[in-house]
Structures are given as C-alpha cells and as structure tokens.
Design an enzyme around this catalytic site. Structure first.
Site, PDB file in Angstrom:
ATOM      1  N   HIS A 120      -2.003   5.804   6.423  1.00 24.62           N
ATOM      2  CA  HIS A 120      -3.074   5.604   7.424  1.00 24.62           C
ATOM      3  C   HIS A 120      -3.407   4.112   7.551  1.00 24.62           C
ATOM      4  CE1 HIS A 120      -4.037   9.896   7.695  1.00 24.62           C
ATOM      5  NE2 HIS A 120      -3.898   9.931   6.371  1.00 24.62           N
ATOM      6  N   ASN A 153      -0.685   3.959   1.293  1.00 26.76           N
ATOM      7  CA  ASN A 153      -1.508   4.761   2.202  1.00 26.76           C
ATOM      8  C   ASN A 153      -1.016   4.555   3.644  1.00 26.76           C
ATOM      9  OD1 ASN A 153      -3.569   5.538   3.996  1.00 26.76           O
ATOM     10  ND2 ASN A 153      -5.122   5.352   2.372  1.00 26.76           N
ATOM     11  N   TYR A 185     -13.185   9.226   4.238  1.00 30.95           N
ATOM     12  CA  TYR A 185     -14.566   9.587   4.576  1.00 30.95           C
ATOM     13  C   TYR A 185     -14.841   9.553   6.084  1.00 30.95           C
ATOM     14  CZ  TYR A 185     -15.183   8.784  -0.440  1.00 30.95           C
ATOM     15  OH  TYR A 185     -15.064   8.849  -1.806  1.00 30.95           O
ATOM     16  N   ASP A 218      -8.025  -3.505  -0.364  1.00 28.16           N
ATOM     17  CA  ASP A 218      -8.783  -2.478  -1.054  1.00 28.16           C
ATOM     18  C   ASP A 218     -10.034  -2.245  -0.225  1.00 28.16           C
ATOM     19  OD1 ASP A 218      -8.436  -0.838  -3.367  1.00 28.16           O
ATOM     20  OD2 ASP A 218     -10.254  -1.703  -4.202  1.00 28.16           O
ATOM     21  N   THR A 219     -10.372  -0.968  -0.049  1.00 30.19           N
ATOM     22  CA  THR A 219     -11.517  -0.622   0.792  1.00 30.19           C
ATOM     23  C   THR A 219     -12.448   0.299   0.030  1.00 30.19           C
ATOM     24  OG1 THR A 219     -10.254  -0.829   2.846  1.00 30.19           O
ATOM     25  CG2 THR A 219     -12.201   0.569   2.921  1.00 30.19           C
ATOM     26  N   THR A 246       0.853  -1.202   0.000  1.00 29.52           N
ATOM     27  CA  THR A 246       0.000   0.000   0.000  1.00 29.52           C
ATOM     28  C   THR A 246       0.879   1.239   0.000  1.00 29.52           C
ATOM     29  OG1 THR A 246      -1.754   1.197   1.167  1.00 29.52           O
ATOM     30  CG2 THR A 246      -0.132   0.129   2.547  1.00 29.52           C
ATOM     31  N   LYS A 274     -11.522   3.730  16.900  1.00 28.75           N
ATOM     32  CA  LYS A 274     -11.907   3.346  15.533  1.00 28.75           C
ATOM     33  C   LYS A 274     -11.663   1.846  15.331  1.00 28.75           C
ATOM     34  CE  LYS A 274     -10.993   4.047  10.595  1.00 28.75           C
ATOM     35  NZ  LYS A 274     -10.291   4.762   9.522  1.00 28.75           N
TER      36      LYS A 274
HETATM   37  P1  ITT Z   1      -3.568   1.870  -1.600  1.00 26.39           P
HETATM   38  O1  ITT Z   1      -4.311   1.487  -2.838  1.00 26.39           O
HETATM   39  O2  ITT Z   1      -2.166   2.318  -1.859  1.00 26.39           O
HETATM   40  O3  ITT Z   1      -3.650   0.812  -0.533  1.00 26.39           O
HETATM   41  P2  ITT Z   1      -5.599   3.963  -1.410  1.00 26.39           P
HETATM   42  O4  ITT Z   1      -5.750   5.166  -0.513  1.00 26.39           O
HETATM   43  O5  ITT Z   1      -5.574   4.182  -2.897  1.00 26.39           O
HETATM   44  O6  ITT Z   1      -4.296   3.160  -0.931  1.00 26.39           O
HETATM   45  P3  ITT Z   1      -8.000   2.397  -1.715  1.00 26.39           P
HETATM   46  O7  ITT Z   1      -7.798   2.188  -3.152  1.00 26.39           O
HETATM   47  O8  ITT Z   1      -8.417   1.217  -0.881  1.00 26.39           O
HETATM   48  O9  ITT Z   1      -6.703   2.954  -1.001  1.00 26.39           O
HETATM   49  O10 ITT Z   1      -8.992   3.614  -1.590  1.00 26.39           O
HETATM   50  C1  ITT Z   1      -9.976   3.627  -0.731  1.00 26.39           C
HETATM   51  C2  ITT Z   1     -10.419   5.041  -0.447  1.00 26.39           C
HETATM   52  O11 ITT Z   1     -11.536   4.855   0.442  1.00 26.39           O
HETATM   53  C3  ITT Z   1      -9.403   5.877   0.329  1.00 26.39           C
HETATM   54  O12 ITT Z   1      -8.685   6.740  -0.492  1.00 26.39           O
HETATM   55  C4  ITT Z   1     -10.294   6.647   1.289  1.00 26.39           C
HETATM   56  O13 ITT Z   1     -10.819   7.789   0.664  1.00 26.39           O
HETATM   57  C5  ITT Z   1     -11.433   5.687   1.546  1.00 26.39           C
HETATM   58  N1  ITT Z   1     -11.186   4.870   2.742  1.00 26.39           N
HETATM   59  C6  ITT Z   1     -10.584   3.656   2.835  1.00 26.39           C
HETATM   60  N2  ITT Z   1     -10.534   3.239   4.092  1.00 26.39           N
HETATM   61  C7  ITT Z   1     -11.098   4.209   4.841  1.00 26.39           C
HETATM   62  C8  ITT Z   1     -11.322   4.391   6.218  1.00 26.39           C
HETATM   63  O14 ITT Z   1     -10.937   3.485   7.118  1.00 26.39           O
HETATM   64  N3  ITT Z   1     -11.915   5.510   6.612  1.00 26.39           N
HETATM   65  C9  ITT Z   1     -12.295   6.445   5.730  1.00 26.39           C
HETATM   66  N4  ITT Z   1     -12.120   6.370   4.417  1.00 26.39           N
HETATM   67  C10 ITT Z   1     -11.518   5.267   3.970  1.00 26.39           C
END
Ligand code: ITT
Length: 196
Positions: A13, A11, A152, A70-71, A9, A173
């Site tokens: 966070h 990200n 979000y 992926d979330t 990842t 959380k």
């Molecule tokens: P990687 O692909 O590098 O892991 P990313 O930020 O692009 O990181 P995602 O493709 O999973 O991750 O994007 C999911 C988006 O959903 C992310 O940018 C946030 O805006 C939101 N998101 C994911 N998890 C969240 C959480 O726990 N709380 C709030 N928003 C979240």
C-alpha cells in the site's frame, strides 16, 4: 538517465501511494523487485529511529541510494498511542482489524477524538541520511466506514473532509495524506540536490 532509489518497505500500500506521488520523476525499486526478502526489525521508540533502521539495513545490504518510511497514528487522549507501535498495537501477529478494534475500545468513552498520522521518511543518498516529515491532522470516528486503503483508514477522517480515508479513492487520500506531504518534501529535496 533517471535516478534510482530502493524503497525499503514490505508494505505494498505504501509503495502504491508513494509511486502515485513520485510518478515518473524517479525510478523506485521495491524490495521485492530488488529480490530482497527480509523483514526489517523496528525495535526503536520513535518513527525517526525505525525509519533510519530500515533505510540503513537496506543501504548496507545493497550499497545503493534508498529510502524508507515509518508511520504512526498519534491519538491525543491516548498520549500519542498507538504511535510508533501502530503496526503491532493489538500484539504480534495481529491484523489491521484487531488494531482498529483495540483503538475503538480504548476510545469508547472519550469525547476528544483528535488524532494525526505522522510519516517520517529516511533517505540515504550518497552515504548521508536526510529526514522528511508529513503530518495529517484528523479525527477517529466510532464506527468504521469504507473498504479502501489499509491500516486505520476506515476510522480516520482528515480535517477538511467528511469521509474516512477508506471511503476515498487513492487520488483523494493523496490530497490530504501525511505520506504525500513527506514525499513532496523528498521530491523537492532530490530536485534541489540535482538528483534527477
Ligand atoms: P514497512 O515497515 O515494511 O514499511 P509496515 O506496515 O510495518 O511496513 P509501519 O511500521 O510504518 O509499516 O507501520 C505503520 C502501521 O500504521 C501500518 O501497519 C498501518 O496499520 C498504519 N498505517 C500507516 N500508514 C497508514 C495509512 O496511510 N493509513 C492507515 N493506516 C496506516
């Protein structure tokens, strides 16, 4: 010796939240720590396929055990959107605030505010792939609250709380979180699998 897994990842966070849950049970290496600087594409129409893409790209590059996640935020009255498009809901190059603004505009006249975060982890272990899912049900509020977390978090209240994720410290959380639930399953699997 503890097993090492690369977490695919970019990200930070996500890294902080998942490291908090995993503790010192396993060694988690981030892409940054592994010296890998790539933006992995997420071109697919499902969380599962995008998670798979991320873990397989890093597995091919490193030949090491790794996982990704992926979330998406799935809103009922928006037919599951932003879902797999959560990161780019307001368009390429837009930030968390732009995405929240678009979400709140689209929900402005809607009474049903039910939504869920869904996390899918893809683990590549000894050349085989495994999936783990975590879901957190909740509601989208009309005005954002709190400064913690990311994405979000300022507009999402998980069921069982009256605070948004952004009003919570990470420990709180974690009690409710989709990511924690998926990570618990990952940890259990690794333990059952004899990976320590
Ligand atoms: P990687 O692909 O590098 O892991 P990313 O930020 O692009 O990181 P995602 O493709 O999973 O991750 O994007 C999911 C988006 O959903 C992310 O940018 C946030 O805006 C939101 N998101 C994911 N998890 C969240 C959480 O726990 N709380 C709030 N928003 C979240």
């Amino acid at each position: 010796m503890k097993s090492t897994l690369i977490f695919a990842t970019n990200n930070q966070h996500k890294v902080d939240e998942i490291k908090k849950v995993i503790g010192d049970a396993f060694n988690i290496i981030t892409l940054k720590e592994a010296g890998i600087d790539i933006d992995i594409p997420e071109p697919h129409d499902s969380l599962e396929k995008n998670a798979s893409e991320k873990s397989s790209v890093i597995h091919k590059l490193t030949n090491q055990n790794c996982f990704s996640e992926d979330t998406g935020l799935e809103v009922d009255v928006l037919n599951g959107e932003p879902g797999v498009k959560s990161a780019r809901y307001a368009g390429e190059g837009k930030n968390f605030q732009d995405n929240i603004d678009k979400l709140l505009r689209n929900l402005a006249v809607k009474a049903n505010r039910n939504a869920r975060f869904r996390t899918v982890i893809s683990l590549v272990l000894d050349d085989k792939e495994y999936f783990f899912e975590g879901i957190c049900e909740g509601k989208i509020i009309a005005d954002q609250k709190g400064n913690n977390g990311f994405g979000y978090d300022p507009v999402f209240i998980p069921n069982g709380s009256n605070k948004t994720f952004a009003e919570m410290e990470m420990d709180e959380k974690t009690i409710f979180s989709h990511r924690r639930k998926a990570t618990d399953k990952l940890i259990q699997f690794l333990k059952d699998h004899g990976t320590h």
